[in-house]
Design an enzyme around this catalytic site. Structure first.
Site, PDB file in Angstrom:
ATOM      1  N   TYR A  10       0.823  -1.210   0.000  1.00 52.68           N
ATOM      2  CA  TYR A  10       0.000   0.000   0.000  1.00 52.68           C
ATOM      3  C   TYR A  10       0.857   1.259   0.000  1.00 52.68           C
ATOM      4  O   TYR A  10       2.010   1.262   0.444  1.00 52.68           O
ATOM      5  CB  TYR A  10      -0.920   0.026   1.228  1.00 52.68           C
ATOM      6  CG  TYR A  10      -0.192   0.242   2.539  1.00 52.68           C
ATOM      7  CD1 TYR A  10       0.070   1.521   3.020  1.00 52.68           C
ATOM      8  CD2 TYR A  10       0.250  -0.841   3.295  1.00 52.68           C
ATOM      9  CE1 TYR A  10       0.751   1.715   4.213  1.00 52.68           C
ATOM     10  CE2 TYR A  10       0.929  -0.653   4.483  1.00 52.68           C
ATOM     11  CZ  TYR A  10       1.170   0.631   4.947  1.00 52.68           C
ATOM     12  OH  TYR A  10       1.859   0.827   6.110  1.00 52.68           O
ATOM     13  N   PHE A  41       2.122   9.545   3.932  1.00 54.02           N
ATOM     14  CA  PHE A  41       2.527   9.348   5.319  1.00 54.02           C
ATOM     15  C   PHE A  41       3.127   7.962   5.558  1.00 54.02           C
ATOM     16  O   PHE A  41       3.800   7.740   6.560  1.00 54.02           O
ATOM     17  CB  PHE A  41       1.358   9.594   6.281  1.00 54.02           C
ATOM     18  CG  PHE A  41       0.167   8.695   6.083  1.00 54.02           C
ATOM     19  CD1 PHE A  41       0.150   7.409   6.596  1.00 54.02           C
ATOM     20  CD2 PHE A  41      -0.943   9.135   5.375  1.00 54.02           C
ATOM     21  CE1 PHE A  41      -0.945   6.582   6.418  1.00 54.02           C
ATOM     22  CE2 PHE A  41      -2.049   8.318   5.190  1.00 54.02           C
ATOM     23  CZ  PHE A  41      -2.048   7.039   5.707  1.00 54.02           C
ATOM     24  N   ASP A  42       2.903   7.019   4.635  1.00 53.02           N
ATOM     25  CA  ASP A  42       3.464   5.679   4.844  1.00 53.02           C
ATOM     26  C   ASP A  42       3.379   4.889   3.543  1.00 53.02           C
ATOM     27  O   ASP A  42       2.515   5.140   2.693  1.00 53.02           O
ATOM     28  CB  ASP A  42       2.695   4.950   5.945  1.00 53.02           C
ATOM     29  CG  ASP A  42       3.405   3.690   6.425  1.00 53.02           C
ATOM     30  OD1 ASP A  42       4.610   3.559   6.149  1.00 53.02           O
ATOM     31  OD2 ASP A  42       2.762   2.858   7.075  1.00 53.02           O
ATOM     32  N   ILE A  92      -7.190  -0.679  11.428  1.00 55.72           N
ATOM     33  CA  ILE A  92      -8.226   0.322  11.676  1.00 55.72           C
ATOM     34  C   ILE A  92      -9.534  -0.113  11.013  1.00 55.72           C
ATOM     35  O   ILE A  92      -9.530  -0.845  10.026  1.00 55.72           O
ATOM     36  CB  ILE A  92      -7.795   1.713  11.168  1.00 55.72           C
ATOM     37  CG1 ILE A  92      -7.426   1.671   9.684  1.00 55.72           C
ATOM     38  CG2 ILE A  92      -6.652   2.266  11.995  1.00 55.72           C
ATOM     39  CD1 ILE A  92      -7.117   3.030   9.087  1.00 55.72           C
ATOM     40  N   TYR A 100      -7.851   7.137  12.327  1.00 54.79           N
ATOM     41  CA  TYR A 100      -7.128   7.434  13.558  1.00 54.79           C
ATOM     42  C   TYR A 100      -7.759   8.573  14.361  1.00 54.79           C
ATOM     43  O   TYR A 100      -7.118   9.131  15.256  1.00 54.79           O
ATOM     44  CB  TYR A 100      -5.655   7.729  13.251  1.00 54.79           C
ATOM     45  CG  TYR A 100      -4.922   6.502  12.770  1.00 54.79           C
ATOM     46  CD1 TYR A 100      -4.494   5.538  13.658  1.00 54.79           C
ATOM     47  CD2 TYR A 100      -4.693   6.294  11.416  1.00 54.79           C
ATOM     48  CE1 TYR A 100      -3.836   4.403  13.234  1.00 54.79           C
ATOM     49  CE2 TYR A 100      -4.036   5.153  10.970  1.00 54.79           C
ATOM     50  CZ  TYR A 100      -3.604   4.214  11.886  1.00 54.79           C
ATOM     51  OH  TYR A 100      -2.959   3.082  11.447  1.00 54.79           O
ATOM     52  N   PHE A 136      -5.733   5.012   0.954  1.00 52.62           N
ATOM     53  CA  PHE A 136      -4.823   3.877   0.789  1.00 52.62           C
ATOM     54  C   PHE A 136      -4.983   3.306  -0.617  1.00 52.62           C
ATOM     55  O   PHE A 136      -6.082   2.890  -1.003  1.00 52.62           O
ATOM     56  CB  PHE A 136      -5.116   2.781   1.815  1.00 52.62           C
ATOM     57  CG  PHE A 136      -4.723   3.128   3.218  1.00 52.62           C
ATOM     58  CD1 PHE A 136      -3.430   2.902   3.660  1.00 52.62           C
ATOM     59  CD2 PHE A 136      -5.636   3.695   4.088  1.00 52.62           C
ATOM     60  CE1 PHE A 136      -3.057   3.225   4.954  1.00 52.62           C
ATOM     61  CE2 PHE A 136      -5.279   4.019   5.384  1.00 52.62           C
ATOM     62  CZ  PHE A 136      -3.985   3.788   5.814  1.00 52.62           C
TER      63      PHE A 136
END
Length: 502
Positions: free
Chosen positions: A215, A225-226, A245, A271, A287
């Site tokens: 992802y 962010f990731d 999540i 989050y 995502f």
């Protein structure tokens, strides 16, 4: 003579309504914000022959140095000027939406009074429900994520006559330069956009499945962010069981192996208000996922026969010695290994633990010349750890197999069998020097002679010396390196004695 600068505040007045001397009412008409005028007003358009006792003498000509700071009309509305709008705009701000935006706040003359950029955090709020000044509540409606606009608000739709008591004076028009970063509604669920779905999709993920996927995680404005790609390994998890999540738990259901989809998750399914790490509070998450494989812990081996010879009577069983070719790959087609590239077959004794459990299962009941595809879940393959540098952890494996040779094994529990009748004087034949004791060397020579002559058969696929030593050890019951006639027993004799004992 008084100066507005001395008071530390502007002079605020409606023009043309008799609140000023006639000359000033006339002089201010047509001025622009930040325009400076030197105005000379004769007595007849000022305070005339009377003047202002103690301040302005009679028949005085007045001189004003005027700088226009702000201008508005009671009929003004909020002004919106969009100077950038993304090509793709799937959704715009509506009443009751929650948004995150950056802004610079200035007065009409350009003086900065506030900036979210300086605080290095967005302004986060509901729109249209009274959490903002009326003009901003109105000016933010209809914006797209990524849109930039200038919102000009008259004071009666801002902080009015009193100002905010701090940085914003009374009767000030406000100008906000806004960029919208994020947008969602508390009633939102996740949004799924399918980007690629394989033509062949025999199975879709369900609650309780274990997925491996790659992802990229970004915010709505595109800020990453990731990324699992940056770590060069998939993210592996159960789905539908709370390991990820809530929005991802839902978004990973119903996917195919090889599928690519975009999952957009509102913060209450992500989050939340607090955020985490690089993810700010109340952030919508995007995502872009690529499903590498998935399985269920209850899965067994899947066997698909691709070709079976017409003469297929001898089927492989536990103990048989097999020679076969294979290509090993992951579910996404990544090749792991191939005997073809090595130029030799892979040889095993079926059911002896020489291969993973799933392969032992997948090679059962196969005839020479048969080709099949065997899919092995990780709990029957290389498990959670995989093989360092070769097989990823928790990977589903695909083997394309062709059986080339089959040597029938011995009955279970036997390492050697006779092809004919057993000599009644077997011990004496083995004990060549007739000393009543058989050593390993004598035993080995005898077994080899029986195999070479075809009178006996050893279990195929095993090392001769290891088998013979094992057979000898079984006979050497006191472990002194010698077998006596009292110790020596055939397999069927041992079984009969055990039966008798029972």
């Amino acid at each position: 003579f008084p100066f507005s600068y001395d008071r530390g505040s502007t002079f605020n007045v409606f023009v043309g309504k008799g609140q000023l001397i006639a000359g000033m009412d006339k002089a201010l008409v047509g001025m622009c914000v930040n325009e400076r005028r030197f105005v000379k007003i004769p007595p007849k358009l000022a305070y005339g022959s009377e003047g202002v006792p103690g301040v302005i003498p009679p028949d005085s000509v007045l001189h004003f140095d005027v700088l226009l700071i702000d201008i508005w009309n009671s009929e003004d509305q909020v002004q919106v000027q969009t100077y950038f709008k993304p090509e793709k705009c799937l959704r715009t701000v509506q009443v009751s939406d929650f948004i995150r935006y950056h802004y610079n706040g200035t007065f009409l003359d350009g003086t900065l009074f506030d900036s979210s950029h300086n605080r290095m955090r967005t302004y986060d709020t509901y729109v249209g429900i009274g959490w903002l000044i009326p003009g901003m509540d109105q000016g933010l409606l209809g914006m797209c994520v990524g849109e930039k606009r200038i919102i000009t608000i008259p004071p009666f739709l801002a902080y009015g006559e009193e100002g905010d008591g701090k940085d914003i004076p009374g009767q000030a028009s406000l100008v906000f330069d806004v960029v919208l970063l994020d947008l969602h509604n508390p009633k939102d669920g996740i949004t799924i956009e399918n980007q690629h779905v394989p033509e062949s999709c025999e199975r879709r993920s369900q609650t309780g499945d274990f997925l491996r996927y790659h992802y990229n995680g970004t915010l709505l404005d595109g800020t990453m962010f990731d990324s699992s790609y940056s770590r060069n390994r998939t993210y592996d998890t159960y789905v539908g069981k709370g390991y990820v999540i809530a929005g991802m738990d839902e978004g990973l259901l119903g996917v195919c192996t090889g599928e690519k989809r975009r999952i957009i998750i509102p913060p209450h399914l992500g989050y939340g208000e607090e955020g985490r790490g690089k993810i700010p509070g109340s952030a919508v998450l995007v995502f872009d996922i690529h499903v590498v494989d998935f399985h269920n812990p209850a899965d067994s081996v899947s066997i698909t026969v691709n070709y079976k010879p017409s003469n297929c009577t001898v089927l492989s069983k536990k103990g048989d010695y097999l020679k076969y070719h294979y290509n090993a790959s992951l579910l996404d087609g990544t090749l792991l290994d191939s005997t073809h590239s090595l130029g030799k077959t892979y040889n095993i004794v079926l059911g002896s633990g020489q291969v993973v459990v799933g392969m032992d299962m997948g090679l059962q009941d196969m005839c020479v010349g048969e080709r099949r595809t065997v899919v092995i879940p990780p709990h029957l393959g290389y498990g959670e750890d995989g093989v360092e540098g070769e097989v990823p952890g928790s990977a589903v494996l695909v083997f394309d197999i062709e059986l080339l040779e089959l040597v029938s094994g011995l009955p279970e529990g036997y390492m050697f069998v006779w092809n004919g009748e057993v000599s009644p004087n077997l011990f004496e034949e083995i004990d060549q020097n007739h000393d009543g004791e058989v050593l390993l060397e004598e035993f080995s020579e005898y077994i080899k002679a029986q195999v070479d002559s075809g009178k006996g058969k050893l279990a195929p696929g095993f090392d001769f010396e290891k088998i013979v030593k094992n057979m000898f050890t079984n006979q050497d019951r006191d472990g002194n390196g010698k077998v006596t006639t009292e110790e020596f027993k055939l397999k069927d004799q041992e079984a009969k004695e055990e039966h008798d004992e029972l």
